[in-house]
Design an enzyme around this catalytic site. Structure first.
Site, short mmCIF file in Angstrom:
data_model
loop_
_atom_site.label_atom_id
_atom_site.label_comp_id
_atom_site.label_asym_id
_atom_site.label_seq_id
_atom_site.Cartn_x
_atom_site.Cartn_y
_atom_site.Cartn_z
N GLY A 169 0.81 -1.22 0.00
CA GLY A 169 0.00 0.00 0.00
C GLY A 169 0.84 1.27 0.00
N GLY A 170 0.53 2.15 0.93
CA GLY A 170 1.24 3.43 1.00
C GLY A 170 2.73 3.27 1.21
N GLY A 404 19.79 8.13 -34.95
CA GLY A 404 19.19 9.00 -33.93
C GLY A 404 19.90 8.87 -32.60
CB ALA A 405 21.54 6.02 -30.93
#
Ligand code: HXC
Length: 510
Positions: A169-170, A404-405
């Site tokens: 949970g949290g 592009g790399a």
């Protein structure tokens, strides 16, 4: 007076006892330390200043009014790591399973506020079952307060989470908003809902380890940045990490004395690149030979291993390293590698840590799996991260920088400050075979012609010199001089001042 002092000592001893001897013994039996034992290992000897040791919950439902433990399941305060201030909270699993009540949350938010106000890192040691079920919405509200502070502190002070027990949970969502998450193998788990709930809702049978163990989160999900074998190792490594990090986004990087001369050369680097372009070499070797004393703190080393990220030092000052790894998938950029490196670059940029980028990349990974998985958007994250970064950026192309790399990997066009290439660099739209097959398709049935075209392409484009002729590469350097050149570049860039246009915040392709 004496009696008053003794009363205080007795109350303190009560708080320090946590959930009692039996639960402490159970904690040890599982191979876990208690919250206080962990704090002792994490901080410098005797430096811990505790807050709110006597805080108790105020719940009255489900018989809670009869059950109070001073401290309410979390130990909070501040101390030092190698002399530098850190704030911390450590969940105490022996008290209500470390679960978060309204008052428990107030203890944490007090420390979060202090860390932010005083601009020092905050470390959370998690070993807890989420919201205190008996408190209902009061506990949920408490988490909301913690989450809000996580977000406000993001990019202002380093936030580190160490998962040291079963967390749900949290107690997984708050770590998820921090900068780094570390886990302990075999004793720590992270899941939003545990195996029992999973079984009820989806009819899936999984163990806690299969659902959210360290092996899952350091490899598959990439939620965790690294895992350690036990509590002691994890905490000692956190001390090492803190040594690399600035205290805040307005602090300078720490400077640690080193005996490793910035001018040191390493002749073995002149032979590290294999004769064949298709043969790999280990980029870790270059990193180890370049940085101070070979000391490298790798982040996400078990995930997307085709790119390497981590902290090191040059002339005693912290740097962030981003490096393609030719040993894994030839160092190609895929979605996972792009996301991993983008997040690291953004951390470095938040905290004024200069970035060294080592490039040997054959391009982006082609295929439906990648395209359907959103490669365009994930690749754009890395492009975006490098482009927006204003910290000093030093880039070395060791071998391939294709397509592009080439642009993405901290090129000159993305405001790279110092861009070097080794003489072995190949900077082009693509490799020779692919290029010749496209631009000389008409000659494909003539092997002699194709061989000649390939040679011509290799000679013209598979070198650093076309890029150097245009000034995209500042200098072609000797591999053995890499450390010296990088150290000098970083020293020159210490006064770098660059600002992006004012904006509320950017809109990185999430
Ligand atoms: C109150 C809790 C608790 C909780 C554990 N305990 N979780 N008490 N609230 N959430 C108590 C147990 O009653 C027990 O008390 C002690 O802690 C140890 O728990 P065990 O179950 O015996 O330990 P273990 O078998 O190791 O299992 C640990 C666990 C499990 C996996 C964490 O306890 C568990 O599943 N807990 C519930 C997790 C959960 O669903 N939490 C709510 C999440 S919702 P005694 O007295 O026997 O020692 C949430 C909302 C936030 O957090 C929203 C975020 C967006």
């Amino acid at each position: 007076m004496k009696q008053i002092l003794e009363t205080l000592e007795a109350r303190r001893a009560g708080a320090r006892a946590g959930g009692g001897a039996a639960r402490v013994a159970a904690q040890h039996k599982r191979g876990k330390l208690t919250a206080r034992e962990r704090i002792e290992l994490l901080l410098d000897d005797g430096s811990f200043e505790e807050f709110d040791m006597f805080v108790q919950h105020r719940a009255t439902d489900f018989g809670m009014e009869k059950s109070h433990v001073p401290g309410d399941g979390v130990v909070t305060g501040w101390g030092t790591v190698n002399g530098r201030t850190v704030f911390l909270f450590a969940k105490d699993f022996t008290v209500f399973g470390g679960s978060l009540s309204e008052t428990h949350a107030q203890k944490i938010t007090k420390i979060q506020d202090m860390a932010l106000k005083n601009r020092a890192p905050i470390i959370g040691l998690f070993d807890a079952g989420g919201a205190r079920i008996q408190e209902g919405v009061a506990a949920l509200g408490g988490y909301g307060e913690v989450f809000q502070r996580n977000v406000l502190a993001s990019g202002v002070i380093p936030q580190i989470s160490v998962i040291m027990g079963p967390c749900a949970g949290g107690d997984v969502y708050s770590p998820a908003m921090t900068d780094f998450i570390f886990m302990v193998r075999d004793t720590s788990y992270m899941f939003v809902t545990g195996p029992e709930v999973v079984k009820t809702v989806t009819n899936e049978s999984v163990t806690a380890e299969e659902l959210g163990g360290a092996s899952v989160h350091t490899t598959k999900s990439s939620i965790a940045d690294k895992a350690y074998d036990n509590d002691v190792e994890a905490l000692l490594q956190m001390r090492r990490l803190i040594d690399f990090l600035p205290a805040s986004n307005t602090a300078d990087v720490p400077e640690i004395p080193t005996f490793d001369d910035g001018e040191r050369i390493d002749l073995s680097l002149d032979t590290i690149i294999p004769d064949s372009a298709n043969k790999p070499y280990d980029m870790h070797e270059l990193i180890a030979k370049m940085v101070d004393e070979g000391d490298f703190f790798e982040i996400q080393e078990a995930h997307a291993r085709n790119i390497i990220t981590g902290f090191a030092r040059i002339e005693g000052r912290t740097v962030g390293l981003v490096a393609n790894q030719p040993m894994v998938l030839a160092g190609v950029l895929d979605s996972d590698a792009s996301r991993k490196a983008a997040r690291f670059v953004r951390f470095c940029d938040c905290f004024n840590i200069p970035i060294i980028t080592l490039v040997d990349v054959p391009g982006f990974l082609p295929g439906t799996a990648q395209e359907y998985g959103g490669l365009i958007k994930h690749g754009a994250k890395l492009l975006f991260a490098f482009a927006e970064a204003t910290v000093p950026k030093v880039t070395i192309i060791t071998r391939k920088a294709f397509g592009g790399a080439y642009d993405v990997m901290a090129s000159k066009h993305l405001r790279g400050d110092v861009n070097y290439a080794w003489p072995t660099a190949q900077i082009a739209v693509m490799g020779a075979k692919g290029a010749v097959e496209i631009i000389f398709r008409a000659d494909m049935n003539d092997p002699a012609k194709i061989a000649e075209r390939t040679k011509e392409y290799e000679e013209r484009f598979l070198s650093p010199f076309v890029a150097a002729e245009r000034g995209y590469i500042d200098e072609v350097i000797m591999p053995h001089a890499t450390r010296r050149r990088v150290a000098r570049a970083l020293a020159m860039l210490r006064g770098k001042a660059l600002e992006n246009p004012w904006k509320k915040h950017d809109n990185i392709p999430l």
